[in-house]
Design a protein around this motif. Structure first.
Motif, PDB file in Angstrom:
ATOM      1  N   GLY A 231      -6.153 -49.234 -19.570  1.00  0.00           N
ATOM      2  CA  GLY A 231      -6.518 -49.769 -18.265  1.00  0.00           C
ATOM      3  C   GLY A 231      -6.729 -51.270 -18.272  1.00  0.00           C
ATOM      4  O   GLY A 231      -6.941 -51.884 -19.321  1.00  0.00           O
ATOM      5  N   LEU A 232      -6.686 -51.856 -17.100  1.00  0.00           N
ATOM      6  CA  LEU A 232      -6.885 -53.301 -16.968  1.00  0.00           C
ATOM      7  C   LEU A 232      -8.266 -53.722 -17.460  1.00  0.00           C
ATOM      8  O   LEU A 232      -8.427 -54.799 -18.043  1.00  0.00           O
ATOM      9  CB  LEU A 232      -6.696 -53.723 -15.504  1.00  0.00           C
ATOM     10  CG  LEU A 232      -5.272 -53.586 -14.948  1.00  0.00           C
ATOM     11  CD1 LEU A 232      -5.278 -53.801 -13.443  1.00  0.00           C
ATOM     12  CD2 LEU A 232      -4.332 -54.581 -15.627  1.00  0.00           C
ATOM     13  N   GLU A 233      -9.265 -52.863 -17.240  1.00  0.00           N
ATOM     14  CA  GLU A 233     -10.620 -53.211 -17.673  1.00  0.00           C
ATOM     15  C   GLU A 233     -10.705 -53.271 -19.197  1.00  0.00           C
ATOM     16  O   GLU A 233     -11.490 -54.056 -19.758  1.00  0.00           O
ATOM     17  CB  GLU A 233     -11.639 -52.216 -17.109  1.00  0.00           C
ATOM     18  CG  GLU A 233     -11.588 -50.807 -17.687  1.00  0.00           C
ATOM     19  CD  GLU A 233     -10.438 -49.943 -17.174  1.00  0.00           C
ATOM     20  OE1 GLU A 233     -10.265 -48.821 -17.677  1.00  0.00           O
ATOM     21  OE2 GLU A 233      -9.706 -50.413 -16.259  1.00  0.00           O
ATOM     22  N   GLN A 234      -9.902 -52.475 -19.886  1.00  0.00           N
ATOM     23  CA  GLN A 234      -9.864 -52.532 -21.353  1.00  0.00           C
ATOM     24  C   GLN A 234      -9.125 -53.774 -21.840  1.00  0.00           C
ATOM     25  O   GLN A 234      -9.548 -54.441 -22.784  1.00  0.00           O
ATOM     26  CB  GLN A 234      -9.194 -51.266 -21.907  1.00  0.00           C
ATOM     27  CG  GLN A 234      -9.989 -49.995 -21.643  1.00  0.00           C
ATOM     28  CD  GLN A 234      -9.182 -48.740 -21.944  1.00  0.00           C
ATOM     29  OE1 GLN A 234      -8.045 -48.592 -21.509  1.00  0.00           O
ATOM     30  NE2 GLN A 234      -9.779 -47.831 -22.701  1.00  0.00           N
ATOM     31  N   ILE A 235      -8.016 -54.074 -21.195  1.00  0.00           N
ATOM     32  CA  ILE A 235      -7.247 -55.272 -21.559  1.00  0.00           C
ATOM     33  C   ILE A 235      -8.097 -56.527 -21.394  1.00  0.00           C
ATOM     34  O   ILE A 235      -8.077 -57.427 -22.245  1.00  0.00           O
ATOM     35  CB  ILE A 235      -5.970 -55.368 -20.704  1.00  0.00           C
ATOM     36  CG1 ILE A 235      -5.041 -54.193 -21.017  1.00  0.00           C
ATOM     37  CG2 ILE A 235      -5.247 -56.698 -20.932  1.00  0.00           C
ATOM     38  CD1 ILE A 235      -3.838 -54.074 -20.105  1.00  0.00           C
TER      39      ILE A 235
ATOM     40  N   GLU B 231      -5.033 -59.177 -10.495  1.00  0.00           N
ATOM     41  CA  GLU B 231      -5.910 -60.337 -10.271  1.00  0.00           C
ATOM     42  C   GLU B 231      -7.342 -59.904  -9.957  1.00  0.00           C
ATOM     43  O   GLU B 231      -8.289 -60.625 -10.276  1.00  0.00           O
ATOM     44  CB  GLU B 231      -5.335 -61.220  -9.168  1.00  0.00           C
ATOM     45  CG  GLU B 231      -4.040 -61.903  -9.598  1.00  0.00           C
ATOM     46  CD  GLU B 231      -3.492 -62.865  -8.559  1.00  0.00           C
ATOM     47  OE1 GLU B 231      -3.986 -62.831  -7.397  1.00  0.00           O
ATOM     48  OE2 GLU B 231      -2.583 -63.644  -8.893  1.00  0.00           O
ATOM     49  N   LYS B 232      -7.506 -58.726  -9.382  1.00  0.00           N
ATOM     50  CA  LYS B 232      -8.853 -58.203  -9.139  1.00  0.00           C
ATOM     51  C   LYS B 232      -9.596 -57.994 -10.446  1.00  0.00           C
ATOM     52  O   LYS B 232     -10.832 -58.093 -10.503  1.00  0.00           O
ATOM     53  CB  LYS B 232      -8.757 -56.884  -8.362  1.00  0.00           C
ATOM     54  CG  LYS B 232     -10.104 -56.297  -7.956  1.00  0.00           C
ATOM     55  CD  LYS B 232      -9.915 -55.015  -7.164  1.00  0.00           C
ATOM     56  CE  LYS B 232     -11.255 -54.415  -6.766  1.00  0.00           C
ATOM     57  NZ  LYS B 232     -11.076 -53.131  -5.995  1.00  0.00           N
ATOM     58  N   SER B 233      -8.851 -57.724 -11.519  1.00  0.00           N
ATOM     59  CA  SER B 233      -9.452 -57.516 -12.838  1.00  0.00           C
ATOM     60  C   SER B 233      -9.649 -58.824 -13.606  1.00  0.00           C
ATOM     61  O   SER B 233     -10.074 -58.809 -14.761  1.00  0.00           O
ATOM     62  CB  SER B 233      -8.570 -56.570 -13.671  1.00  0.00           C
ATOM     63  OG  SER B 233      -8.489 -55.308 -13.057  1.00  0.00           O
TER      64      SER B 233
END
Length: 360
Positions: free
Chosen positions: A16-20, A55-57
């Motif tokens: 997920g983006l949060e992990q990246i 971009e939200k992340s």
């Protein structure tokens, strides 16, 4: 050097983006619209949707990997004009969204070839593996079945809509020589590079993987001489390379670090990957650590540092470790360790540079 990580999109990736975002030094993702068939225009609304998600992340969408080239362009068919027109519209839309680099390839039929996706290694991890003798005897359709078996995720380069016409494609490519492929690539470049330049988007071709003919298909982005020839086809800074140390490093004759130094100013995207090669032509992907493979990753990263490389970089394929269930080559854990290994080398070179500067 600007670090990104490949991301296959919401619902199409175990990472997920949060992990990246939590991997130190990673500022963006290399992304694509994997549900858009090669040759079709990328819809602006889908591009914007991904842009908002990323971009939200707190990450950027500067690098697209990949905008696939339709086979009719590679084959030099009359219909290529339509598909090149679609490609140009996609470049323009991506530029409008803020994309800076587009990775693509010009490999006939298959974007990459392996004979095993989860080859067990001595330590219990698994990795992508190429068995030279096996590829000589295997029916291409059997290989397609094996690659496509992991149907939970899209497999870039092995899209069903393309491979369902496999027999026809092989028949068409019987008439295409390497020189024909060079001519068709030049035709393509002469039409897209001016558009890329006008829109400030750098085009970056990926080397053939592996860098030799498979199933008798022509392959041309394979070594130093051919990369130089490619750059000369349209000698413009916007015509550049996605330099993959793993793809090129599968051939022991390629001095990968030397090529980094030679082409640094035309490398717009760096894939850093280690592979262990064998005398019989087999190779397996390893950790990024230099000692674990046959590619001198230490010297590769030093080559980028020596030439003051400021382009985009990502760790390429990783092993599958610690019980992670992911798409082949693209788990979180080993790639995250790859990021930190690359940064560790880079930081050490930076410190040595500052020390020499202070002493002089």
């Amino acid at each position: 050097m600007r670090m990104v990580l490949r991301w296959f999109g919401e619902g199409n990736d175990t990472v997920g983006l949060e992990q990246i975002k939590q991997i130190p030094g990673v500022e963006g993702v290399a992304w694509s619209l994997h549900d858009v068939p090669a040759g079709e225009e990328w819809p602006e609304e889908k591009i914007i949707e991904v842009k908002k998600q990323v971009e939200k992340s707190g990450l950027n969408i500067d690098v697209v990997e990949s905008v696939n080239v339709h086979e009719d362009i590679k084959l030099g068919m009359p219909s290529r004009k339509k598909y090149i027109s679609n490609y140009i519209k996609t470049i323009e839309r991506l530029a409008k969204a803020g994309v800076k680099v587009i990775c693509y390839n010009f490999m006939p039929v298959f974007d990459w070839t392996r004979t095993e996706l989860f080859k067990k290694m001595y330590d219990g991890s698994t990795a992508l593996f190429f068995e030279n003798e096996k590829i000589k005897d295997i029916d291409p359709m059997k290989l397609v079945e094996m690659i496509s078996r992991n149907s939970s995720y899209t497999m870039p380069g092995w899209e069903p809509e393309r491979l369902e016409h496999l027999s026809k494609l092989f028949e068409q490519y019987k008439q295409v020589t390497e020189e024909d492929l060079w001519d068709n690539l030049q035709y393509f470049l002469e039409r897209i590079i001016p558009v890329a330049k006008e829109n400030d988007v750098k085009m970056a071709i990926h080397p053939d993987d592996p860098p030799w003919s498979v199933f008798g298909l022509p392959r041309i982005i394979t070594n130093k001489k051919n990369i130089q020839r490619f750059l000369n086809l349209v000698d413009d800074p916007y015509n550049g390379v996605t330099f993959c140390s793993g793809s090129l490093g599968a051939n022991p004759d390629n001095d990968v670090a030397d090529m980094v130094r030679e082409f640094s100013d035309r490398i717009h995207f760096a894939h850093i990957r280690n592979v262990k090669t064998y005398d019989n032509g087999d190779f397996i992907e390893t950790s990024h650590r230099t000692q674990d493979g046959s590619v001198d990753i230490h010297d590769v990263v030093k080559g980028y540092h020596d030439t003051q490389f400021s382009g985009y970089t990502r760790p390429d394929h990783g092993r599958h470790i610690w019980g992670e269930n992911s798409r082949p080559g693209y788990g979180l854990y080993d790639r995250a360790m790859g990021v930190m290994y690359i940064w560790g080398l880079w930081d050490a070179f930076e410190r040595s540079k500052r020390k020499r500067s202070n002493e002089s």
